[in-house]
Write a protein that holds these residues in place. Structure first.
Motif, PDB file in Angstrom:
ATOM      1  N   TYR A 124       7.764  11.503 -41.977  1.00 56.61           N
ATOM      2  CA  TYR A 124       7.275  12.139 -40.718  1.00 56.61           C
ATOM      3  C   TYR A 124       7.499  11.073 -39.771  1.00 56.61           C
ATOM      4  N   ILE A 125       8.136  11.475 -38.365  1.00 58.65           N
ATOM      5  CA  ILE A 125       8.595  10.177 -37.660  1.00 58.65           C
ATOM      6  C   ILE A 125       7.886  10.599 -36.109  1.00 58.65           C
ATOM      7  N   LYS A 126       7.865   9.661 -35.431  1.00 61.39           N
ATOM      8  CA  LYS A 126       7.229   9.506 -34.025  1.00 61.39           C
ATOM      9  C   LYS A 126       5.890  10.293 -34.033  1.00 61.39           C
ATOM     10  N   MET A 127       5.084  10.037 -35.085  1.00 58.96           N
ATOM     11  CA  MET A 127       3.587  10.606 -35.190  1.00 58.96           C
ATOM     12  C   MET A 127       2.826  10.221 -34.005  1.00 58.96           C
ATOM     13  N   ASP A 128       1.916  11.136 -33.881  1.00 60.17           N
ATOM     14  CA  ASP A 128       0.638  10.615 -33.089  1.00 60.17           C
ATOM     15  C   ASP A 128      -0.667  11.273 -33.862  1.00 60.17           C
ATOM     16  N   ALA A 129      -1.716  11.090 -33.252  1.00 57.66           N
ATOM     17  CA  ALA A 129      -3.044  11.654 -33.879  1.00 57.66           C
ATOM     18  C   ALA A 129      -2.997  13.021 -34.061  1.00 57.66           C
ATOM     19  N   ASP A 130      -2.485  13.896 -33.020  1.00 56.79           N
ATOM     20  CA  ASP A 130      -2.698  15.127 -33.267  1.00 56.79           C
ATOM     21  C   ASP A 130      -1.714  15.706 -34.269  1.00 56.79           C
ATOM     22  N   LYS A 131      -0.437  15.226 -34.388  1.00 57.88           N
ATOM     23  CA  LYS A 131       0.521  15.789 -35.268  1.00 57.88           C
ATOM     24  C   LYS A 131      -0.026  15.368 -36.518  1.00 57.88           C
ATOM     25  N   ALA A 132      -0.710  14.174 -36.668  1.00 51.88           N
ATOM     26  CA  ALA A 132      -1.225  13.878 -38.006  1.00 51.88           C
ATOM     27  C   ALA A 132      -2.275  14.995 -38.499  1.00 51.88           C
ATOM     28  N   ALA A 133      -3.094  15.535 -37.730  1.00 48.57           N
ATOM     29  CA  ALA A 133      -3.998  16.325 -37.916  1.00 48.57           C
ATOM     30  C   ALA A 133      -3.292  17.797 -38.638  1.00 48.57           C
ATOM     31  N   VAL A 134      -2.037  18.313 -37.709  1.00 52.27           N
ATOM     32  CA  VAL A 134      -1.280  19.214 -38.098  1.00 52.27           C
ATOM     33  C   VAL A 134      -0.667  19.080 -39.550  1.00 52.27           C
ATOM     34  N   VAL A 135      -0.225  17.918 -39.926  1.00 45.32           N
ATOM     35  CA  VAL A 135       0.256  17.370 -41.012  1.00 45.32           C
ATOM     36  C   VAL A 135      -0.549  17.647 -42.076  1.00 45.32           C
ATOM     37  N   VAL A 136      -1.938  17.310 -42.085  1.00 40.71           N
ATOM     38  CA  VAL A 136      -3.007  17.768 -43.041  1.00 40.71           C
ATOM     39  C   VAL A 136      -3.206  19.144 -43.295  1.00 40.71           C
ATOM     40  N   GLU A 137      -3.340  19.676 -42.191  1.00 37.98           N
ATOM     41  CA  GLU A 137      -3.541  21.224 -42.189  1.00 37.98           C
ATOM     42  C   GLU A 137      -2.265  22.142 -42.942  1.00 37.98           C
ATOM     43  N   LYS A 138      -1.105  21.718 -42.394  1.00 36.61           N
ATOM     44  CA  LYS A 138      -0.096  22.559 -42.918  1.00 36.61           C
ATOM     45  C   LYS A 138       0.501  22.136 -44.074  1.00 36.61           C
ATOM     46  N   HIS A 139       0.946  20.637 -44.171  1.00 35.98           N
ATOM     47  CA  HIS A 139       1.375  20.094 -45.350  1.00 35.98           C
ATOM     48  C   HIS A 139       0.551  19.845 -46.700  1.00 35.98           C
ATOM     49  N   LEU A 140      -0.657  19.099 -46.316  1.00 41.19           N
ATOM     50  CA  LEU A 140      -1.414  18.674 -47.451  1.00 41.19           C
ATOM     51  C   LEU A 140      -2.246  19.798 -48.060  1.00 41.19           C
ATOM     52  N   MET A 141      -2.712  20.654 -46.955  1.00 36.88           N
ATOM     53  CA  MET A 141      -3.628  21.783 -47.407  1.00 36.88           C
ATOM     54  C   MET A 141      -2.935  22.883 -47.729  1.00 36.88           C
ATOM     55  N   GLY A 142      -1.773  23.557 -46.755  1.00 35.52           N
ATOM     56  CA  GLY A 142      -1.119  24.765 -46.974  1.00 35.52           C
ATOM     57  C   GLY A 142       0.130  24.485 -47.763  1.00 35.52           C
ATOM     58  N   GLY A 143       0.641  23.462 -48.009  1.00 35.29           N
ATOM     59  CA  GLY A 143       1.640  23.240 -48.880  1.00 35.29           C
ATOM     60  C   GLY A 143       3.270  23.386 -48.363  1.00 35.29           C
ATOM     61  N   THR A 144       3.004  23.394 -46.850  1.00 31.71           N
ATOM     62  CA  THR A 144       4.269  23.639 -45.918  1.00 31.71           C
ATOM     63  C   THR A 144       4.615  22.350 -45.261  1.00 31.71           C
ATOM     64  N   PRO A 145       5.650  21.574 -45.664  1.00 33.69           N
ATOM     65  CA  PRO A 145       5.915  20.578 -44.740  1.00 33.69           C
ATOM     66  C   PRO A 145       6.381  21.061 -43.103  1.00 33.69           C
ATOM     67  N   VAL A 146       5.948  20.024 -42.269  1.00 29.42           N
ATOM     68  CA  VAL A 146       6.316  20.144 -40.778  1.00 29.42           C
ATOM     69  C   VAL A 146       7.357  19.794 -40.619  1.00 29.42           C
ATOM     70  N   ALA A 147       8.676  20.797 -40.554  1.00 30.39           N
ATOM     71  CA  ALA A 147      10.053  20.276 -40.385  1.00 30.39           C
ATOM     72  C   ALA A 147      10.153  19.775 -39.141  1.00 30.39           C
ATOM     73  N   GLU A 148       9.645  20.066 -37.903  1.00 33.49           N
ATOM     74  CA  GLU A 148      10.012  19.541 -36.693  1.00 33.49           C
ATOM     75  C   GLU A 148       9.319  18.126 -36.514  1.00 33.49           C
ATOM     76  N   TYR A 149       8.513  17.688 -37.167  1.00 35.76           N
ATOM     77  CA  TYR A 149       8.115  16.150 -37.330  1.00 35.76           C
ATOM     78  C   TYR A 149       8.992  15.153 -38.349  1.00 35.76           C
ATOM     79  N   MET A 150       9.810  15.855 -38.969  1.00 31.58           N
ATOM     80  CA  MET A 150      10.269  15.223 -40.509  1.00 31.58           C
ATOM     81  C   MET A 150      11.675  14.321 -39.776  1.00 31.58           C
ATOM     82  N   LEU A 151      11.943  13.315 -40.415  1.00 32.63           N
ATOM     83  CA  LEU A 151      13.022  12.424 -40.158  1.00 32.63           C
ATOM     84  C   LEU A 151      14.256  13.304 -40.211  1.00 32.63           C
ATOM     85  N   GLU A 152      14.343  14.290 -40.879  1.00 34.05           N
ATOM     86  CA  GLU A 152      15.738  15.116 -41.230  1.00 34.05           C
ATOM     87  C   GLU A 152      15.896  15.869 -39.894  1.00 34.05           C
ATOM     88  N   SER A 153      14.829  16.325 -39.064  1.00 34.52           N
ATOM     89  CA  SER A 153      14.968  16.831 -37.854  1.00 34.52           C
ATOM     90  C   SER A 153      15.817  16.210 -36.713  1.00 34.52           C
TER      91      SER A 153
END
Length: 123
Positions: free
Chosen positions: A91-120
């Motif tokens: 994940y790139i160009k992160m901030d604290a709010d994006k970090a919280a989204v990654v925890v909720e969607k990726h770490l808890m929900g199992g779905t990586p957050v594509a718009e924050y990823m390097l590949e995006s």
């Protein structure tokens, strides 16, 4: 940080949240780039938010740590997620709010957050 007292207060608040434990091959590792470029770009609030979210949500199988230079300074702050049996997610160009989204969607929900990823950056 405005004073030594503020630093001490942060240390006290975080004392029980950060600990060293043996890594399990079944654990998900979340690594924050904390070299000079990462810190200058705002990695410390990202690291703190990740630690808080993982602790508050009682994610026992997730460890949050820091590392030095990842080598992609233009994309800092960078967070890498290593899950057992899966490819690393950066994940790139992160901030604290994006970090919280990654925890909720990726770490808890199992779905990586594509718009924050390097590949995006390369789509």
């Amino acid at each position: 940080m405005k004073s030594l007292e503020e630093l001490r207060a942060i240390k006290e608040r975080m004392q029980g949240h950060i600990g060293v434990r043996a890594d399990s091959s079944e654990d998900t590792r979340v690594v924050v780039g904390m070299a000079t470029c990462g810190i200058a770009s705002g990695a410390r609030p990202v690291l703190n938010r990740l630690v808080e979210e993982v602790h508050d949500r009682k994610l026992e199988n997730v460890t949050v740590s820091q590392t030095g230079c990842i080598g992609l300074c233009q994309f800092e702050p960078i967070v890498e997620v290593y899950e057992p049996g899966k490819d690393k997610i950066t994940y790139i160009k992160m901030d604290a709010d994006k970090a919280a989204v990654v925890v909720e969607k990726h770490l808890m929900g199992g779905t990586p957050v594509a718009e924050y990823m390097l590949e995006s950056e390369y789509r």
